[in-house]
Design a protein around this motif. Sequence first.
Motif, PDB file in Angstrom:
ATOM      1  N   SER A 153       0.240  -0.987  -0.053  1.00 18.28           N
ATOM      2  CA  SER A 153      -0.133  -0.173   0.315  1.00 18.28           C
ATOM      3  C   SER A 153       0.771   1.235   0.348  1.00 18.28           C
ATOM      4  O   SER A 153       2.304   0.638   0.312  1.00 18.28           O
ATOM      5  CB  SER A 153      -0.249  -0.232   0.993  1.00 18.28           C
ATOM      6  N   THR A 170      -4.087   3.959  -2.032  1.00 21.57           N
ATOM      7  CA  THR A 170      -4.047   2.935  -3.038  1.00 21.57           C
ATOM      8  C   THR A 170      -3.126   1.248  -2.443  1.00 21.57           C
ATOM      9  O   THR A 170      -2.375   1.246  -2.140  1.00 21.57           O
ATOM     10  CB  THR A 170      -3.475   3.237  -3.953  1.00 21.57           C
ATOM     11  N   HIS A 209      -2.205  -1.746  -3.794  1.00 19.55           N
ATOM     12  CA  HIS A 209      -0.985  -2.707  -4.787  1.00 19.55           C
ATOM     13  C   HIS A 209      -0.848  -4.091  -4.921  1.00 19.55           C
ATOM     14  O   HIS A 209      -0.276  -5.197  -3.731  1.00 19.55           O
ATOM     15  CB  HIS A 209      -0.544  -2.514  -5.180  1.00 19.55           C
ATOM     16  N   ASP A 248      -5.480  -5.392  -9.896  1.00 16.56           N
ATOM     17  CA  ASP A 248      -4.204  -5.187  -9.392  1.00 16.56           C
ATOM     18  C   ASP A 248      -4.419  -3.400  -7.911  1.00 16.56           C
ATOM     19  O   ASP A 248      -3.055  -3.617  -7.307  1.00 16.56           O
ATOM     20  CB  ASP A 248      -3.196  -4.990 -10.396  1.00 16.56           C
ATOM     21  N   HIS A 249      -4.657  -2.670  -8.437  1.00 16.72           N
ATOM     22  CA  HIS A 249      -4.945  -1.548  -7.561  1.00 16.72           C
ATOM     23  C   HIS A 249      -6.285  -0.633  -7.010  1.00 16.72           C
ATOM     24  O   HIS A 249      -6.690  -0.795  -8.726  1.00 16.72           O
ATOM     25  CB  HIS A 249      -4.090  -0.495  -8.830  1.00 16.72           C
TER      26      HIS A 249
END
Length: 694
Positions: A601, A641, A643, A672-673
Motif C-alpha cells: 500500500s 491505494t 497494490h 490489481d490497484h
Amino acid sequence: MASTTRTTSPAPFRSTAEIPRRTVEPLPSAGDTVTGRIPLQRPAPSVPGDRFRPSAFSGEAVPFRVTAFREGHDSIGVHLRLFSPDGRESLHRLTPLNDGFDRWSVLIAPLAEGVWRFRYEAFGDDFATWQHAAAIKIAAGVDVALMREAGAVLLSRAAADKTRPAAERRILDKAVARLRDAAADAVDALAVVRSADLANIFADRPVQSLVTVGDEHELLVERERAGVGAWYEFFPRSEGAERLPDGTVRSGTFVTARDRLPAVAAMGFDVLYLPPIHPIGRTHRKGPNNTLTAGPGDPGSPWAIGGPEGGHDAVHPDLGTLEDFRGFLAAASEAGLEVALDLALQASPDHPWVAEHPEWFTTLPDGSIAYAENPPKKYQDIYPVNFDNDPAGIRAEVLRVVRHWIAQGVRIFRVDNPHTKPLQFWEWLIATIADETPGVVFLAEAFTRPAPMQGLAMAGFQQSYSYFTWRNTKEELEEFLTSVAHDTADFMRPNLFVNTPDILTEYLQYGGRPAYKIRAAIAATAGASYGVYAGFELVENVARPGSEENIDNEKYEYKFRDWADAEARGESLAPFLARLNEIRRAHPALRQLRNLSFHWSDDDAMVVFSKHLPAALAADGAADTILVVVNVDPHSARETTVHLDTSVWGVAPGDEYEVEDLLTGSVWTWNDHNYVRLDAFVEPVHILHVKERR
C-alpha cells in the motif's frame, strides 16, 4: 488422476500434483561422493541441524521444497515420493519456483496423524530437453531433420512402454509418424513439439534418465488442534465470585464458572485456558497489584502453587473438588470447548515439595531458598525448581502430575515459562507423553530470545507464544508475520495471543477500542491460532503505573465484570470477536499458517495481506482466498491505494474480480490497484472474500 495408494481407501493427503506411482531404477551408487548425479540440496520441510523432525498439523498445506540442478542446459524434473504413517506410497511432481535459485516445490496437505516419510528424486527430463531445443531450432531452420528424428526416437521409446495406457501410446505413435513424414513441413513438426496432449502425457509420466534418489526424511503430523484454534483465558475464581456484606469475597467455583461457558462458546472460541487451579501458598502471598502485604481475604497468585491442601495434583478447595473439575471439563466439552490447563513447574514456600524434597530447589549461602525473579519483577511467593540436583526424581514427579491431569480428561497444557527449565527436560517429557497419549498439545509461554523460543519448538512444543504482542507497526508486522509463516513454520507454530494478565502493551493502553479491534482482527486472520484474555472484549486498558500490566490485576485479586451490561450498552467487543471466529470457521484459508502473502500500500499504516488455499487442498474442493487490509494507526482515518499480486490466487494481472467485506457485507469490483479508506473509529479493517472474476 489415477490413484497412487495401495488400497481403495481414501488417500491420507490432499495434493495439487499427485501423479501415478511407479518405480524407477536409480543410478548406481556414486561411491564415496556425497553428491548424486543430479544434486539434491536443502530438502524441506526441515529443522535446522536435522536433529529433530519437522512437524505439521492434519490438513495443513505444507510446501515440500528442494534445491535441484544439473550442469549445462538440459532440463530436469523432480518428484516427491511420500509414505503415509500406514505405509501407503504416493508420487508428486514438483514445479520450479522460478526464483533464480533452482528451488522446486509442491503443496501437500497430509491428513493422517503420525510420522510420514518422504524423499526427493531428481531426473533428466528427456522430453522437456528435446522440446525446448526443438522449438528453437525447428523454428529457426537449424538442424531440423536431426531434431525431428531425435524427437521420433524419444517418443518411440515412450510408446514402447507397455505399461502406459493404450490411448497414450496411440497419441505417441501418431506423433512419431508425423515427425517422420517427409511430406510434413516445419509447421507440422512444431505442432508436435507444442502439443498439449504430449505435454500432459510427459508431465504425468516423464521419460527419465540419470535418476537420482535423495535421502529419506520424516515429517510428524499432529492433530489439527496442535496448530489451529481460537483461545480464551479466564480465571474460574472470578466467574461467579460474590462480594459479601462484610467486604470479603466468596470465590467462584468450577460450578459457577460453568455459567460462563455458553458465552465463551457463543463467541466462537475453541479452547478455554485456565490459569493454575491448585492450592495457593500463604507464605509471602501477594496482595493487590503485586504488593508484598496480603489481607486476610486476598486470594494470592494462582502461580504460587501449593499449600497444606496439596500441590500440583490437587485443586484449590475454593474452586471445588476434583469431581467438580471433571464436571467442568464435561460441560466445556458439551459447549464445544477444549480446556487447556496451566502447567507451572514452581512452588510456593508452602508446597509439599519444599518439605519433602528440599533438594529440588536452590539453597542460597545463608540457608534460604531462592525465590523467582525476572528483573525488575520479583516473585517472593514462588520458588523455582532446580532441575539439576535430582533430575530423575523431578522427572518422575512431573510425569506423574501430567499423567494425573490427562487421566481427568485434559489434552492441552499451557506451560508457564518453559524457557527457565532445561530444554532436554521438555524434549523428554513431551516425547514420553506423545508415546503414551498421542494428541496431547503443549503450548510454550516462552516470551524469550529467539534461540530458546525456537529450541523449545524444535524439542516438541506444538505451539508457542511469540513477539506478536509487541509488533504493532506496518514494518514490524510484515517482518514478524513473514518470519513465522515461512522461515520457522516447519517446526514452530505461533499462537498470536493479543493480551495476557501480564501483558497490556502501550498500543492497547492508549489506542482505545480501535486498537483492540485492530489487534484481534490481525491475530485472527494472520495466524492459525490466536487468543485473548478475559476482559479484552470490555477494552480493559488501564495499566498499573509504570508497567505493562492491568491495574487491579486479576493475578492477585478477584475480578468482577458485568458482561451483560456491557453488551446491553453496545460496548462489548464480544460480537466482533464472534464474527471474527465465525469467519475463521467458514474460511479454511484462515486456518492455515504458511499461506500468508503480503502486498503493498502507499500508506505506512496500511497493512495488506492475503491467505489463499487452492481447491485441490480444500476439504470441500473449493478454492478459498481472503484479503485483509487493516489500518494499524488506531488514532486516525487513512486512505490509500493498495497494490496486489493477484497471481497469488490465480487471477491474471489486470483482470477484475469481486470482493465481499465479511464484516460489513459491502461488495466491490477490484483489480490489481484499489482505493481504500479505513477510519479506525468506524471500522479499521476490511476482511475481504475474493468471490469471483468478472
